[in-house]
Design an enzyme around this catalytic site. Sequence first.
Site, short mmCIF file in Angstrom:
data_model
loop_
_atom_site.label_atom_id
_atom_site.label_comp_id
_atom_site.label_asym_id
_atom_site.label_seq_id
_atom_site.Cartn_x
_atom_site.Cartn_y
_atom_site.Cartn_z
N LYS A 1 68.28 99.90 15.90
CA LYS A 1 68.60 100.90 16.92
C LYS A 1 67.69 100.81 18.15
O LYS A 1 68.19 100.81 19.28
CB LYS A 1 68.48 102.32 16.33
CG LYS A 1 69.52 102.67 15.30
CD LYS A 1 69.39 104.13 14.87
CE LYS A 1 68.13 104.44 14.10
NZ LYS A 1 68.08 103.77 12.78
N THR A 2 66.40 100.75 17.92
CA THR A 2 65.48 100.75 19.06
C THR A 2 65.64 99.50 19.90
O THR A 2 65.68 99.57 21.14
CB THR A 2 64.02 100.88 18.57
OG1 THR A 2 63.87 102.16 17.93
CG2 THR A 2 63.04 100.78 19.73
N GLU B 1 69.22 106.62 21.12
CA GLU B 1 69.32 106.28 19.71
C GLU B 1 69.98 107.43 18.97
O GLU B 1 69.78 108.60 19.29
CB GLU B 1 67.93 106.03 19.12
CG GLU B 1 67.33 104.73 19.56
CD GLU B 1 66.09 104.37 18.76
OE1 GLU B 1 66.05 104.68 17.55
OE2 GLU B 1 65.18 103.78 19.35
#
Length: 456
Positions: free
Chosen positions: A118-119, A162
């Site tokens: 995600k990051t 996110e």
Amino acid sequence: MYLDHKKHIHFIGIGGSGMFPLAQILHSKGYYLTGSDNNETDTLQMVREMGIPVTLGQKAENIRGADLIVHTAAIMDDNPELIAARASGVPTIERSVLLGEISAQYADAVCISGTHGKTTTTSMTVQILLDAGLDPTCVIGGKLPAIHGGGRAGRSETMVCEACEFVDTFLKLYPDIAVILNIDADHLDYFKTMENLIASFHKFASKATRLVIANGDDKNTLKALEGLDKPVVTFGYSAINDYYPTNIEHVDGVTLSFDLCRDSEVLTPLQLHIPGDHNILNAIAACIAAHEAGASWEQCARGLDAFHGAQRRFEVLGEYGGITVADDYGHHPTEITATLTAAKKLPFKRVWAVHQPFTYSRTAMLLDDFVKALSIADRVVLSEIMGSREKNTYHIYAKDLAERIPGCVWFPEFSQIAAYVVQNAQPGDLIITLGCGDVNKCAHMMANLLREKYGG
């Protein structure tokens, strides 16, 4: 909506990494903000520089005058400000609720979910949109060098954030574009079963108003899409997906090049400057999301070429006496496998994995997977398990993991780990710390000891 008709918003724990980006966004929108925190940090200084009054130390009177109060999930029930807030009758919400409220205010909210990546993917997407001049607002779970932090307030109608599945946080968001990178066994202390986890991702995808961008190679993601009444585009390695890579080449130890294709047409060549084949799919997802938010394919290629990683994602801290020290956020066996596999492909003599297990439940439930993942490294050193929010009802300890990994050692203190690794590492080695807790402190300890030993 909680933000309607509000003028003064107070943040309990305003210096938190998840709170500061929200303060930036609301400040830019003209809300009057105040905040408090217990510890002086660089972030608090940045908050003050924005003109936001900050109180060091948390007291009941700090909430005075606020018509909305926001707190982090880490704030305990006995916090004096939280007690006063709840007693005051003023609406009091957790930061994930506020993030959801903010996402609802943007015409193009791009919310990026998945157990892994995600990051990195959110950071790539933001980098592309920034380089394209599209001025996005963003909330990232790590620090992106291009914005000197984890968030920014843009002037466009695009927001990128996110979407974390932990305790169903992502269901509070209002995505226009929902991205699902993958779904893997994690947070089963909350979800209990994979079926429940997949069902939550289905609910998240159902909230998309425009489009779902999903990993078509991932079986669990495909299950989450079943019965979904939303437009979907898929990405993956296979050409049966809408988007896929061809002509993948390892240009050097880190750089990858490949062509992004759709329906046998090459949309653009791409270069990726972070290690690991798993980042190919992250890059493709980021390009699709950025393109849907207004970037051309050429701009996607330029933005990706400018991306050199987010903080704590295979972040190289330095090289001392021929020994390289890096830090990575990987804390799930799948992430550790991807990171160590990428590390082993680089031209190092040996790879040291220094891992801090995070939560007793994850360590106990995925013990066999952790053994297999960590065994990829040449040398493995463990800290004790960081329990975080949990009590050790699982009766699991670092030694239980260490005993099953050949040659593995463990130490209760970071100082002991740092001393051992620095004493035994040799020129040509890579030392990489792995974990989502505070094991990055150990990485910096080792870098400092090596600097003292070898200079640099």
